[in-house]
Design an enzyme around this catalytic site. Sequence first.
Site: not given
Length: 342
Positions: A82, A185, A221
Amino acid sequence: MDLKSINWKNLDFGYRKAPFRFHARWKEGQWESGRLVEDDYIRIEESATALHYGQQCFEGMKAQRSSSGKVYLFRPEENGKRMQDSARRLMMPEVPLDLFLKGINEVVRANIEYVPPYGFGASLYLRPMLIGTGHNLGVKPAPEYLFAVFVSPVGPYFKEGFKPIRVKAESYFDRAAPHGIGHVKAGGNYSAGMLPVTKARQEGYAEVVYLDAKEHRYFEELGAANIFFILNDNTFVTPKSDAILPSVTRRSIMEIAEKDFGIKVEERPFGINEISRVKEVGACGTAAVITPIGEMLINDETFRFYDQGKTPGPITEKLYKHLTSLQVGDIEDNHHWLTEVK
Ligand SMILES: *Cc1c(COP(=O)(O)O)cnc(C)c1O
Protein backbone atom coordinates in the site's frame (compact mmCIF):
# COMPACT_ATOMS: atom_id res chain seq x y z
CA MET A 1 10.89 6.67 28.44
CA ASP A 2 11.34 4.42 31.42
CA LEU A 3 9.84 1.01 30.76
CA LYS A 4 9.12 0.42 34.43
CA SER A 5 6.99 3.54 34.60
CA ILE A 6 4.61 2.32 31.89
CA ASN A 7 1.21 1.26 33.12
CA TRP A 8 0.31 -1.20 30.32
CA LYS A 9 -3.26 -1.36 31.47
CA ASN A 10 -4.01 2.34 31.13
CA LEU A 11 -1.99 3.19 28.06
CA ASP A 12 -3.62 5.65 25.68
CA PHE A 13 -3.01 5.94 21.95
CA GLY A 14 -0.14 8.38 22.22
CA TYR A 15 3.52 8.89 21.39
CA ARG A 16 6.10 7.48 23.76
CA LYS A 17 9.68 7.61 22.69
CA ALA A 18 11.35 4.27 22.09
CA PRO A 19 15.15 3.98 21.73
CA PHE A 20 15.52 3.13 18.00
CA ARG A 21 14.13 4.12 14.62
CA PHE A 22 15.06 3.03 11.07
CA HIS A 23 16.15 5.45 8.32
CA ALA A 24 16.93 4.85 4.64
CA ARG A 25 17.54 7.69 2.19
CA TRP A 26 16.95 7.80 -1.57
CA LYS A 27 19.36 9.82 -3.69
CA GLU A 28 20.17 9.85 -7.38
CA GLY A 29 17.80 7.02 -8.13
CA GLN A 30 19.11 4.70 -5.41
CA TRP A 31 17.92 3.47 -2.04
CA GLU A 32 20.52 3.06 0.69
CA SER A 33 20.34 -0.17 2.66
CA GLY A 34 19.19 1.79 5.73
CA ARG A 35 20.18 1.72 9.37
CA LEU A 36 18.93 2.04 12.92
CA VAL A 37 19.38 5.45 14.52
CA GLU A 38 18.75 6.78 18.02
CA ASP A 39 18.06 10.44 17.30
CA ASP A 40 14.32 11.15 17.30
CA TYR A 41 14.84 14.37 15.31
CA ILE A 42 15.08 14.42 11.53
CA ARG A 43 17.22 17.08 9.88
CA ILE A 44 15.81 18.04 6.47
CA GLU A 45 16.02 20.98 4.05
CA GLU A 46 13.73 23.94 4.73
CA SER A 47 12.61 23.71 1.11
CA ALA A 48 11.65 20.01 1.29
CA THR A 49 8.44 19.13 -0.59
CA ALA A 50 7.19 17.16 2.43
CA LEU A 51 6.99 20.44 4.37
CA HIS A 52 5.38 22.65 1.70
CA TYR A 53 3.47 20.51 -0.72
CA GLY A 54 2.57 17.52 1.41
CA GLN A 55 4.65 15.14 -0.68
CA GLN A 56 4.65 12.38 1.88
CA CYS A 57 2.76 9.28 2.89
CA PHE A 58 2.72 6.95 5.85
CA GLU A 59 1.54 3.61 7.19
CA GLY A 60 0.23 2.32 10.50
CA MET A 61 0.92 -1.17 11.79
CA LYS A 62 1.13 -3.06 15.07
CA ALA A 63 3.44 -5.61 16.66
CA GLN A 64 1.76 -7.68 19.35
CA ARG A 65 2.84 -10.27 21.86
CA SER A 66 1.42 -13.78 22.14
CA SER A 67 0.74 -15.55 25.43
CA SER A 68 4.08 -17.35 25.04
CA GLY A 69 5.92 -14.05 24.56
CA LYS A 70 6.42 -14.24 20.77
CA VAL A 71 6.13 -11.01 18.78
CA TYR A 72 3.89 -10.97 15.72
CA LEU A 73 3.28 -8.55 12.88
CA PHE A 74 -0.05 -8.71 11.04
CA ARG A 75 0.19 -8.88 7.21
CA PRO A 76 3.13 -6.44 6.99
CA GLU A 77 3.62 -7.01 3.25
CA GLU A 78 0.14 -5.55 2.65
CA ASN A 79 1.26 -2.28 4.28
CA GLY A 80 4.42 -2.37 2.20
CA LYS A 81 2.42 -2.72 -1.01
CA ARG A 82 0.00 0.00 0.00
CA MET A 83 2.89 2.35 0.71
CA GLN A 84 4.09 1.67 -2.83
CA ASP A 85 0.62 2.59 -4.16
CA SER A 86 0.74 5.82 -2.14
CA ALA A 87 4.25 6.59 -3.42
CA ARG A 88 3.25 6.16 -7.06
CA ARG A 89 0.22 8.44 -6.71
CA LEU A 90 2.35 11.15 -5.07
CA MET A 91 5.28 10.75 -7.50
CA MET A 92 7.71 9.39 -4.93
CA PRO A 93 10.04 6.42 -5.44
CA GLU A 94 8.53 3.17 -4.15
CA VAL A 95 10.21 1.67 -1.13
CA PRO A 96 11.16 -1.86 -2.29
CA LEU A 97 9.20 -4.47 -0.33
CA ASP A 98 12.34 -6.09 1.03
CA LEU A 99 13.63 -2.74 2.33
CA PHE A 100 10.23 -1.99 3.87
CA LEU A 101 10.13 -5.36 5.64
CA LYS A 102 13.74 -5.09 6.72
CA GLY A 103 13.06 -1.67 8.28
CA ILE A 104 9.96 -2.94 10.07
CA ASN A 105 11.65 -6.05 11.42
CA GLU A 106 14.83 -4.28 12.51
CA VAL A 107 13.00 -1.54 14.34
CA VAL A 108 10.75 -3.98 16.20
CA ARG A 109 13.71 -6.19 17.11
CA ALA A 110 15.72 -3.22 18.36
CA ASN A 111 12.81 -2.02 20.52
CA ILE A 112 11.52 -5.46 21.47
CA GLU A 113 11.13 -4.68 25.18
CA TYR A 114 8.70 -1.95 24.19
CA VAL A 115 6.28 -4.46 22.72
CA PRO A 116 3.68 -4.56 25.51
CA PRO A 117 3.13 -7.81 27.37
CA TYR A 118 0.25 -10.11 26.35
CA GLY A 119 -3.17 -9.52 27.82
CA PHE A 120 -3.46 -5.74 28.16
CA GLY A 121 -4.85 -4.95 24.73
CA ALA A 122 -1.75 -2.81 24.16
CA SER A 123 0.66 -3.06 21.24
CA LEU A 124 3.72 -1.54 19.68
CA TYR A 125 2.47 0.84 17.00
CA LEU A 126 4.72 1.22 13.95
CA ARG A 127 4.73 4.37 11.89
CA PRO A 128 6.54 3.94 8.57
CA MET A 129 6.71 7.10 6.49
CA LEU A 130 8.10 8.33 3.21
CA ILE A 131 8.87 12.04 2.85
CA GLY A 132 10.17 14.26 0.06
CA THR A 133 13.47 15.92 1.03
CA GLY A 134 16.28 17.82 -0.71
CA HIS A 135 16.24 21.46 -1.81
CA ASN A 136 13.36 22.35 -4.07
CA LEU A 137 11.02 25.29 -4.63
CA GLY A 138 8.61 24.77 -7.52
CA VAL A 139 5.73 22.32 -7.33
CA LYS A 140 7.47 19.20 -8.56
CA PRO A 141 8.68 15.91 -7.08
CA ALA A 142 11.54 16.16 -4.59
CA PRO A 143 15.11 15.31 -5.57
CA GLU A 144 15.62 13.14 -2.47
CA TYR A 145 13.51 11.06 -0.08
CA LEU A 146 13.62 9.57 3.38
CA PHE A 147 11.94 6.32 4.39
CA ALA A 148 11.70 6.21 8.20
CA VAL A 149 10.00 3.95 10.72
CA PHE A 150 9.47 4.84 14.35
CA VAL A 151 7.51 2.99 17.00
CA SER A 152 5.50 3.78 20.11
CA PRO A 153 3.80 1.51 22.64
CA VAL A 154 0.07 2.29 22.57
CA GLY A 155 -3.24 1.37 24.13
CA PRO A 156 -6.65 1.53 22.41
CA TYR A 157 -7.41 4.28 19.89
CA PHE A 158 -10.82 4.91 21.41
CA LYS A 159 -10.30 5.18 25.12
CA GLU A 160 -13.61 3.47 25.87
CA GLY A 161 -12.19 0.19 24.49
CA PHE A 162 -14.67 -2.25 22.94
CA LYS A 163 -17.72 -0.08 23.65
CA PRO A 164 -20.09 1.51 21.14
CA ILE A 165 -19.19 5.04 20.10
CA ARG A 166 -21.41 7.85 18.81
CA VAL A 167 -20.57 9.23 15.39
CA LYS A 168 -21.91 11.90 13.09
CA ALA A 169 -22.30 11.59 9.33
CA GLU A 170 -20.55 14.70 8.09
CA SER A 171 -23.02 16.77 6.10
CA TYR A 172 -20.73 19.68 5.18
CA PHE A 173 -17.02 18.80 5.09
CA ASP A 174 -15.54 16.24 2.71
CA ARG A 175 -12.56 14.01 3.32
CA ALA A 176 -11.51 13.27 -0.22
CA ALA A 177 -12.52 14.16 -3.78
CA PRO A 178 -13.71 11.33 -6.04
CA HIS A 179 -10.47 11.24 -8.05
CA GLY A 180 -8.20 12.84 -5.46
CA ILE A 181 -5.91 11.11 -2.97
CA GLY A 182 -8.43 9.55 -0.57
CA HIS A 183 -7.37 6.03 -1.59
CA VAL A 184 -3.77 6.58 -0.45
CA LYS A 185 -2.36 7.26 3.01
CA ALA A 186 -1.23 10.81 2.30
CA GLY A 187 -0.89 13.26 5.20
CA GLY A 188 -3.09 15.89 3.53
CA ASN A 189 -6.16 13.71 3.99
CA TYR A 190 -5.68 13.86 7.74
CA SER A 191 -4.99 17.56 8.16
CA ALA A 192 -8.20 18.15 6.18
CA GLY A 193 -10.06 16.06 8.75
CA MET A 194 -8.86 17.81 11.90
CA LEU A 195 -11.41 20.63 11.80
CA PRO A 196 -14.50 18.48 11.16
CA VAL A 197 -13.56 15.95 13.85
CA THR A 198 -12.77 18.68 16.38
CA LYS A 199 -16.19 20.24 15.79
CA ALA A 200 -17.86 16.85 16.04
CA ARG A 201 -16.10 16.14 19.35
CA GLN A 202 -17.33 19.44 20.73
CA GLU A 203 -20.83 18.21 19.88
CA GLY A 204 -20.20 14.96 21.77
CA TYR A 205 -19.33 12.60 18.91
CA ALA A 206 -16.23 10.43 18.91
CA GLU A 207 -15.70 10.60 15.13
CA VAL A 208 -17.23 11.68 11.85
CA VAL A 209 -18.31 9.42 9.02
CA TYR A 210 -17.59 11.01 5.68
CA LEU A 211 -20.04 10.77 2.81
CA ASP A 212 -19.14 10.77 -0.87
CA ALA A 213 -18.00 14.26 -1.85
CA LYS A 214 -20.07 14.41 -5.04
CA GLU A 215 -23.60 13.78 -3.77
CA HIS A 216 -23.40 13.28 0.00
CA ARG A 217 -25.62 10.25 -0.46
CA TYR A 218 -23.25 7.34 0.11
CA PHE A 219 -21.16 6.32 3.10
CA GLU A 220 -17.40 6.39 2.67
CA GLU A 221 -15.39 5.98 5.87
CA LEU A 222 -14.22 7.59 9.11
CA GLY A 223 -11.18 9.85 9.41
CA ALA A 224 -8.79 6.96 10.00
CA ALA A 225 -10.91 3.83 9.80
CA ASN A 226 -13.21 2.09 7.31
CA ILE A 227 -16.84 1.35 8.14
CA PHE A 228 -19.02 -1.75 7.84
CA PHE A 229 -22.70 -2.47 8.39
CA ILE A 230 -24.54 -5.64 9.42
CA LEU A 231 -27.99 -5.62 7.86
CA ASN A 232 -31.14 -7.08 9.39
CA ASP A 233 -30.66 -10.21 7.26
CA ASN A 234 -27.08 -10.56 8.68
CA THR A 235 -25.34 -9.47 5.46
CA PHE A 236 -22.02 -7.71 6.01
CA VAL A 237 -21.85 -4.62 3.78
CA THR A 238 -18.96 -2.22 3.40
CA PRO A 239 -18.80 0.77 1.04
CA LYS A 240 -17.15 0.56 -2.36
CA SER A 241 -15.61 3.83 -3.47
CA ASP A 242 -12.45 4.98 -5.18
CA ALA A 243 -11.98 7.66 -2.52
CA ILE A 244 -11.59 5.44 0.54
CA LEU A 245 -8.40 4.00 1.93
CA PRO A 246 -8.32 0.23 1.38
CA SER A 247 -7.97 -1.02 4.94
CA VAL A 248 -6.01 -4.21 5.58
CA THR A 249 -8.18 -4.79 8.67
CA ARG A 250 -11.33 -4.49 6.58
CA ARG A 251 -10.05 -6.92 3.96
CA SER A 252 -9.18 -9.35 6.77
CA ILE A 253 -12.55 -9.20 8.51
CA MET A 254 -14.35 -9.60 5.18
CA GLU A 255 -12.41 -12.83 4.75
CA ILE A 256 -13.07 -13.92 8.34
CA ALA A 257 -16.78 -13.17 7.95
CA GLU A 258 -17.06 -15.06 4.69
CA LYS A 259 -14.70 -17.99 5.19
CA ASP A 260 -14.74 -18.59 8.94
CA PHE A 261 -18.33 -17.63 9.70
CA GLY A 262 -20.17 -18.15 6.40
CA ILE A 263 -21.57 -14.62 6.47
CA LYS A 264 -22.63 -13.04 3.18
CA VAL A 265 -20.23 -10.19 2.39
CA GLU A 266 -20.90 -7.31 0.01
CA GLU A 267 -18.66 -4.44 -1.02
CA ARG A 268 -20.85 -1.93 -2.85
CA PRO A 269 -21.96 1.69 -2.76
CA PHE A 270 -24.01 1.95 0.42
CA GLY A 271 -26.48 4.84 0.62
CA ILE A 272 -27.54 6.74 3.73
CA ASN A 273 -31.11 5.89 2.67
CA GLU A 274 -30.38 2.23 3.53
CA ILE A 275 -29.62 2.95 7.19
CA SER A 276 -33.02 1.68 8.38
CA ARG A 277 -32.02 -1.84 7.25
CA VAL A 278 -28.93 -1.80 9.50
CA LYS A 279 -28.71 -3.50 12.87
CA GLU A 280 -24.99 -3.25 13.65
CA VAL A 281 -22.28 -0.82 12.58
CA GLY A 282 -18.54 -0.95 13.15
CA ALA A 283 -15.38 0.97 12.35
CA CYS A 284 -12.23 -0.97 11.48
CA GLY A 285 -8.55 -0.25 11.09
CA THR A 286 -5.20 -1.04 12.67
CA ALA A 287 -5.65 1.65 15.32
CA ALA A 288 -9.44 1.30 15.74
CA VAL A 289 -9.23 -2.55 15.49
CA ILE A 290 -13.00 -3.10 15.38
CA THR A 291 -14.92 -0.40 17.22
CA PRO A 292 -18.68 -0.77 17.46
CA ILE A 293 -20.74 2.25 16.44
CA GLY A 294 -23.87 2.47 18.54
CA GLU A 295 -25.36 5.70 17.32
CA MET A 296 -25.16 7.83 14.20
CA LEU A 297 -26.46 11.29 13.45
CA ILE A 298 -27.46 11.69 9.79
CA ASN A 299 -28.90 15.05 8.70
CA ASP A 300 -30.40 15.89 12.11
CA GLU A 301 -31.83 12.44 12.66
CA THR A 302 -30.29 10.06 15.19
CA PHE A 303 -30.17 6.34 14.41
CA ARG A 304 -29.41 3.79 17.12
CA PHE A 305 -28.31 0.28 16.35
CA TYR A 306 -28.10 -2.95 18.35
CA ASP A 307 -29.55 -2.65 21.90
CA GLN A 308 -30.26 1.06 21.34
CA GLY A 309 -26.52 1.54 20.88
CA LYS A 310 -25.72 0.47 24.45
CA THR A 311 -23.79 -2.74 23.77
CA PRO A 312 -21.80 -4.10 20.81
CA GLY A 313 -23.81 -6.20 18.37
CA PRO A 314 -23.21 -9.98 18.38
CA ILE A 315 -21.69 -10.19 14.88
CA THR A 316 -19.41 -7.22 15.51
CA GLU A 317 -18.31 -8.87 18.74
CA LYS A 318 -17.73 -12.24 17.07
CA LEU A 319 -15.56 -10.60 14.40
CA TYR A 320 -13.66 -8.59 17.02
CA LYS A 321 -12.91 -11.65 19.14
CA HIS A 322 -11.80 -13.69 16.16
CA LEU A 323 -9.56 -10.96 14.74
CA THR A 324 -7.94 -10.03 18.03
CA SER A 325 -7.36 -13.68 19.06
CA LEU A 326 -5.85 -14.38 15.66
CA GLN A 327 -3.52 -11.37 15.85
CA VAL A 328 -1.96 -12.50 19.14
CA GLY A 329 -1.74 -16.15 18.12
CA ASP A 330 -4.49 -17.41 20.46
CA ILE A 331 -6.20 -19.22 17.60
CA GLU A 332 -4.81 -21.03 14.60
CA ASP A 333 -3.58 -18.64 11.91
CA ASN A 334 -5.13 -20.58 9.05
CA HIS A 335 -5.11 -17.50 6.81
CA HIS A 336 -1.29 -17.23 7.19
CA TRP A 337 -1.43 -13.59 8.21
CA LEU A 338 1.14 -13.54 11.02
CA THR A 339 4.88 -12.95 10.74
CA GLU A 340 6.99 -13.59 13.80
CA VAL A 341 9.75 -11.07 14.56
CA LYS A 342 12.76 -13.06 15.70
C1 LIG B 1 -5.10 3.69 7.91
C2 LIG B 1 -6.51 3.96 7.56
C3 LIG B 1 -7.51 2.97 7.63
C4 LIG B 1 -7.25 1.61 8.20
O1 LIG B 1 -6.43 0.82 7.42
P1 LIG B 1 -5.74 -0.46 8.05
O2 LIG B 1 -4.92 -1.01 6.95
O3 LIG B 1 -6.82 -1.40 8.44
O4 LIG B 1 -4.95 0.00 9.21
C5 LIG B 1 -8.78 3.28 7.18
N1 LIG B 1 -9.07 4.51 6.73
C6 LIG B 1 -8.16 5.49 6.67
C7 LIG B 1 -8.56 6.81 6.16
C8 LIG B 1 -6.87 5.23 7.09
O5 LIG B 1 -5.97 6.21 7.06
